[in-house]
Design an enzyme around this catalytic site. Structure first.
Site, PDB file in Angstrom:
ATOM      1  CE  LYS A 198       7.064   9.173   6.143  1.00 59.41           C
ATOM      2  NZ  LYS A 198       5.883   8.885   6.946  1.00 59.41           N
TER       3      LYS A 198
ATOM      4  NE  ARG B 253       8.121   3.272  10.240  1.00 56.26           N
ATOM      5  CZ  ARG B 253       8.659   3.389   9.031  1.00 56.26           C
ATOM      6  NH1 ARG B 253       8.922   4.583   8.535  1.00 56.26           N
ATOM      7  NH2 ARG B 253       8.948   2.320   8.316  1.00 56.26           N
TER       8      ARG B 253
HETATM    9  C1  9MG Z   1       5.803   2.153   7.234  1.00 54.54           C
HETATM   10  N1  9MG Z   1       5.763   3.587   7.417  1.00 54.54           N
HETATM   11  C2  9MG Z   1       6.296   4.524   6.582  1.00 54.54           C
HETATM   12  N2  9MG Z   1       6.047   5.756   7.068  1.00 54.54           N
HETATM   13  C3  9MG Z   1       5.356   5.583   8.214  1.00 54.54           C
HETATM   14  C4  9MG Z   1       4.804   6.453   9.165  1.00 54.54           C
HETATM   15  O1  9MG Z   1       4.864   7.769   9.018  1.00 54.54           O
HETATM   16  N3  9MG Z   1       4.152   5.940  10.223  1.00 54.54           N
HETATM   17  C5  9MG Z   1       4.048   4.588  10.372  1.00 54.54           C
HETATM   18  N4  9MG Z   1       3.379   4.135  11.447  1.00 54.54           N
HETATM   19  N5  9MG Z   1       4.541   3.709   9.496  1.00 54.54           N
HETATM   20  C6  9MG Z   1       5.182   4.203   8.444  1.00 54.54           C
END
Ligand code: 9MG
Length: 252
Positions: free
Chosen positions: A200, A234
């Site tokens: 990110k 994730r």
């Molecule tokens: C789709 N998406 C992109 N970033 C995300 C994040 O931090 N959490 C979740 N649940 N979905 C995300």
């Protein structure tokens, strides 16, 4: 949770999996590397991403899902009609960055037995990074998630099906993200916590690295999230994150 974006303009992989064939191969690779869940997305939530119609979102996600329905597949969508269609096609989980706030979304999920991730975001993807403000970021995010968990339960979604996510980078500055990460364990009272920090833009600000050079930063974030009690990470780099989890579990 391994990320498979089937979009031409995702921020983190630049549309590298924008064909069903490539997305299927990538999903299988992530599962082989140790992803327990594969998260398929047909709409980019990156600021400035081109909007996608419901028809196009389904046309991106369904052919991939049908080929990998033997895996535990989560679908990242905000649209109730997409939720119903993918659940019918074998998805195990809905990952909604809008926390089931669209009309009909709670019902679409309640009508199945799937898992669900309720995420916090402030504002809409196109503008959410323009000077977001909170008086108390942890308190406000937690209050929002608590309300959405209650709404899901009232609609018939049992507590054990629900995961919460503070939404790193969704209407939050670097300082907000770090504060949420420092106090991540405060979210565990709401349910299992999912954390998405991989590649990110907070990492760009902390390390100065472009998106394809954020592996080390992402792994550091993964470890901090584990330390804060996250139960689902994730991530884009499953193999490397698996190693972080192995080290963390041995240490713990
Ligand atoms: C789709 N998406 C992109 N970033 C995300 C994040 O931090 N959490 C979740 N649940 N979905 C995300």
């Amino acid at each position: 949770m391994g990320v498979v974006n089937i979009t031409p303009d995702s921020f983190s992989d630049g549309g590298r999996f924008f064909s069903a064939k490539l997305a299927i191969a990538h999903a299988r690779k992530l599962a082989k590397e140790g992803a327990d869940i594969v998260d398929l997305g047909g709409e980019s939530t990156r600021p400035g991403a081109a909007p996608v119609s419901e028809k196009d979102e389904l046309a991106r996600v369904l052919p991939v899902l049908k080929e990998i329905a033997d895996l535990c597949v989560s679908v990242d969508t905000r649209r109730p009609a997409v939720m119903s269609a993918v659940l019918e096609a074998g998805a195990s989980m809905i990952n909604d960055v809008d926390a089931l706030s669209a009309p009909g979304a709670l019902q679409a999920v309640a009508n199945s037995a799937c898992g669900v991730c309720l995420m916090h975001k402030k504002g809409e993807p196109a503008t959410m990074q323009q000077d977001p403000h909170y008086d108390d970021v942890v308190g406000e995010v937690k209050a929002f998630l608590n309300e959405r968990v209650k709404a899901a339960q009232a609609a018939g979604v049992a507590a054990e099906r629900i995961t919460v996510d503070p939404g790193f980078g969704f209407g939050k500055t670097v300082e907000h993200n770090l504060e949420v990460l420092r106090r991540l364990n405060e979210f565990s009272s709401l349910g299992p916590v999912l954390a998405g920090l991989s590649r990110k833009s907070t990492l760009a600000k902390l390390t100065g690295r472009p998106v394809d050079e954020r592996l080390a930063g992402s792994l550091a974030m993964a470890l901090l999230a584990l330390q804060g009690g996250a139960t689902i990470l994730r991530v884009h780099d499953v193999k490397e994150t698996r190693d972080v989890i192995s080290v963390w579990e041995a240490f713990k």
